[in-house]
Design a protein around this motif. Structure first.
Motif, PDB file in Angstrom:
ATOM      1  N   ALA A 190       0.830  -1.205   0.000  1.00 31.62           N
ATOM      2  CA  ALA A 190       0.000   0.000   0.000  1.00 31.62           C
ATOM      3  C   ALA A 190       0.866   1.257   0.000  1.00 31.62           C
ATOM      4  O   ALA A 190       0.558   2.230  -0.707  1.00 31.62           O
ATOM      5  N   ASP A 191       1.962   1.232   0.762  1.00 36.66           N
ATOM      6  CA  ASP A 191       2.875   2.376   0.787  1.00 36.66           C
ATOM      7  C   ASP A 191       3.524   2.598  -0.572  1.00 36.66           C
ATOM      8  O   ASP A 191       3.675   3.733  -1.027  1.00 36.66           O
ATOM      9  N   ALA A 192       3.915   1.518  -1.230  1.00 38.71           N
ATOM     10  CA  ALA A 192       4.528   1.631  -2.552  1.00 38.71           C
ATOM     11  C   ALA A 192       3.536   2.180  -3.573  1.00 38.71           C
ATOM     12  O   ALA A 192       3.883   3.036  -4.395  1.00 38.71           O
ATOM     13  N   ALA A 193       2.292   1.712  -3.505  1.00 37.22           N
ATOM     14  CA  ALA A 193       1.268   2.201  -4.429  1.00 37.22           C
ATOM     15  C   ALA A 193       0.992   3.684  -4.179  1.00 37.22           C
ATOM     16  O   ALA A 193       0.835   4.471  -5.126  1.00 37.22           O
ATOM     17  N   GLU A 194       0.942   4.074  -2.920  1.00 38.70           N
ATOM     18  CA  GLU A 194       0.701   5.478  -2.580  1.00 38.70           C
ATOM     19  C   GLU A 194       1.870   6.354  -3.043  1.00 38.70           C
ATOM     20  O   GLU A 194       1.664   7.453  -3.559  1.00 38.70           O
ATOM     21  N   ALA A 195       3.089   5.868  -2.893  1.00 39.50           N
ATOM     22  CA  ALA A 195       4.262   6.622  -3.337  1.00 39.50           C
ATOM     23  C   ALA A 195       4.256   6.795  -4.853  1.00 39.50           C
ATOM     24  O   ALA A 195       4.578   7.875  -5.364  1.00 39.50           O
ATOM     25  N   ALA A 196       3.879   5.743  -5.581  1.00 37.30           N
ATOM     26  CA  ALA A 196       3.804   5.835  -7.042  1.00 37.30           C
ATOM     27  C   ALA A 196       2.727   6.826  -7.474  1.00 37.30           C
ATOM     28  O   ALA A 196       2.926   7.612  -8.411  1.00 37.30           O
ATOM     29  N   GLU A 197       1.604   6.805  -6.783  1.00 30.14           N
ATOM     30  CA  GLU A 197       0.527   7.742  -7.096  1.00 30.14           C
ATOM     31  C   GLU A 197       0.948   9.182  -6.810  1.00 30.14           C
ATOM     32  O   GLU A 197       0.674  10.088  -7.600  1.00 30.14           O
ATOM     33  N   ASP A 198       1.641   9.393  -5.701  1.00 32.72           N
ATOM     34  CA  ASP A 198       2.133  10.728  -5.365  1.00 32.72           C
ATOM     35  C   ASP A 198       3.145  11.213  -6.396  1.00 32.72           C
ATOM     36  O   ASP A 198       3.137  12.388  -6.788  1.00 32.72           O
ATOM     37  N   ALA A 199       4.022  10.327  -6.844  1.00 28.43           N
ATOM     38  CA  ALA A 199       5.016  10.702  -7.845  1.00 28.43           C
ATOM     39  C   ALA A 199       4.353  11.068  -9.170  1.00 28.43           C
ATOM     40  O   ALA A 199       4.737  12.053  -9.825  1.00 28.43           O
ATOM     41  N   ALA A 200       3.339  10.314  -9.565  1.00 33.84           N
ATOM     42  CA  ALA A 200       2.616  10.619 -10.804  1.00 33.84           C
ATOM     43  C   ALA A 200       1.892  11.959 -10.688  1.00 33.84           C
ATOM     44  O   ALA A 200       1.895  12.762 -11.634  1.00 33.84           O
ATOM     45  N   ALA A 201       1.278  12.215  -9.543  1.00 33.21           N
ATOM     46  CA  ALA A 201       0.589  13.504  -9.344  1.00 33.21           C
ATOM     47  C   ALA A 201       1.590  14.650  -9.363  1.00 33.21           C
ATOM     48  O   ALA A 201       1.302  15.723  -9.918  1.00 33.21           O
ATOM     49  N   ARG A 224       4.528  14.725 -10.994  1.00 37.38           N
ATOM     50  CA  ARG A 224       4.929  14.940 -12.389  1.00 37.38           C
ATOM     51  C   ARG A 224       3.853  15.684 -13.159  1.00 37.38           C
ATOM     52  O   ARG A 224       4.147  16.578 -13.952  1.00 37.38           O
ATOM     53  N   SER A 225       2.598  15.331 -12.923  1.00 39.38           N
ATOM     54  CA  SER A 225       1.491  15.994 -13.599  1.00 39.38           C
ATOM     55  C   SER A 225       1.434  17.477 -13.236  1.00 39.38           C
ATOM     56  O   SER A 225       1.232  18.333 -14.106  1.00 39.38           O
ATOM     57  N   ARG A 226       1.613  17.794 -11.949  1.00 44.21           N
ATOM     58  CA  ARG A 226       1.601  19.208 -11.532  1.00 44.21           C
ATOM     59  C   ARG A 226       2.757  19.976 -12.158  1.00 44.21           C
ATOM     60  O   ARG A 226       2.603  21.121 -12.584  1.00 44.21           O
ATOM     61  N   ILE A 227       3.932  19.356 -12.232  1.00 44.49           N
ATOM     62  CA  ILE A 227       5.088  20.020 -12.839  1.00 44.49           C
ATOM     63  C   ILE A 227       4.815  20.332 -14.309  1.00 44.49           C
ATOM     64  O   ILE A 227       5.091  21.436 -14.789  1.00 44.49           O
ATOM     65  N   PRO A 245      -2.503  26.739 -29.163  1.00 44.73           N
ATOM     66  CA  PRO A 245      -3.433  25.614 -29.302  1.00 44.73           C
ATOM     67  C   PRO A 245      -4.379  25.597 -28.102  1.00 44.73           C
ATOM     68  O   PRO A 245      -4.092  26.213 -27.080  1.00 44.73           O
ATOM     69  N   PRO A 246      -5.511  24.938 -28.232  1.00 46.19           N
ATOM     70  CA  PRO A 246      -6.446  24.913 -27.085  1.00 46.19           C
ATOM     71  C   PRO A 246      -5.803  24.258 -25.864  1.00 46.19           C
ATOM     72  O   PRO A 246      -4.983  23.344 -25.990  1.00 46.19           O
ATOM     73  N   TYR A 247      -6.177  24.752 -24.713  1.00 45.02           N
ATOM     74  CA  TYR A 247      -5.643  24.237 -23.457  1.00 45.02           C
ATOM     75  C   TYR A 247      -6.153  22.823 -23.246  1.00 45.02           C
ATOM     76  O   TYR A 247      -7.354  22.574 -23.354  1.00 45.02           O
ATOM     77  N   PRO A 248      -5.275  21.878 -23.004  1.00 46.45           N
ATOM     78  CA  PRO A 248      -5.741  20.483 -22.853  1.00 46.45           C
ATOM     79  C   PRO A 248      -6.597  20.320 -21.608  1.00 46.45           C
ATOM     80  O   PRO A 248      -6.350  20.938 -20.582  1.00 46.45           O
ATOM     81  N   SER A 249      -7.600  19.494 -21.729  1.00 45.45           N
ATOM     82  CA  SER A 249      -8.460  19.243 -20.581  1.00 45.45           C
ATOM     83  C   SER A 249      -7.824  18.205 -19.680  1.00 45.45           C
ATOM     84  O   SER A 249      -7.100  17.317 -20.128  1.00 45.45           O
ATOM     85  N   ARG A 250      -8.120  18.312 -18.396  1.00 44.44           N
ATOM     86  CA  ARG A 250      -7.568  17.364 -17.413  1.00 44.44           C
ATOM     87  C   ARG A 250      -8.632  16.306 -17.142  1.00 44.44           C
ATOM     88  O   ARG A 250      -9.789  16.628 -16.877  1.00 44.44           O
ATOM     89  N   LYS A 251      -8.238  15.063 -17.212  1.00 44.07           N
ATOM     90  CA  LYS A 251      -9.221  14.001 -16.967  1.00 44.07           C
ATOM     91  C   LYS A 251      -9.211  13.635 -15.502  1.00 44.07           C
ATOM     92  O   LYS A 251      -8.403  12.851 -15.032  1.00 44.07           O
ATOM     93  N   ASP A 252     -10.110  14.202 -14.754  1.00 43.47           N
ATOM     94  CA  ASP A 252     -10.248  13.942 -13.314  1.00 43.47           C
ATOM     95  C   ASP A 252     -11.453  13.083 -13.048  1.00 43.47           C
ATOM     96  O   ASP A 252     -12.456  13.117 -13.603  1.00 43.47           O
TER      97      ASP A 252
END
Length: 103
Positions: free
Chosen positions: A56-67, A69-72, A96-103
């Motif tokens: 669970a910690d590894a999955a949470e760390a991967a999710e945090d890293a992806a978020a 990178r996305s913010r950067i 070009p048009p601003y890309p939409s974020r898929k939330d």
């Protein structure tokens, strides 16, 4: 009543009798291997829980890293769009048009 029965009745009805009874149960379980089996079950459950926590910690760390990178990338895009808008040779119509974020 025989003396053995009297002693058993006295010991059975007192705290000492309870202690002796529990001691006998503990000794019987120890000889049969029940205590080792119980300990093995507890150890196995503890190891399983530790493994699940680690996953669970590894999955949470991967999710945090992806978020992160996305913010950067989003911040970089916003800065670059601002530079293009402020450039004298280009304007907002060239973007070009601003890309939409898929939330």
């Amino acid at each position: 009543m025989e003396p053995a029965q009297i002693i058993a009745a006295v010991l059975g009805s007192s705290v000492l009798g309870g202690v002796i009874t529990k001691s006998m149960d503990w000794i019987r379980d120890a000889r049969a291997g029940h205590l080792q089996e119980r300990r093995a079950e507890v150890d196995k459950a503890t190891q399983h829980a530790a493994l699940e926590t680690k996953r669970a910690d590894a999955a949470e760390a991967a999710e945090d890293a992806a978020a992160r990178r996305s913010r950067i990338v989003e911040e970089s895009l916003a800065v670059h769009r601002r530079l293009i808008i402020d450039a004298p040779c280009l304007g907002p119509e060239h973007l070009p048009p601003y890309p939409s974020r898929k939330d």
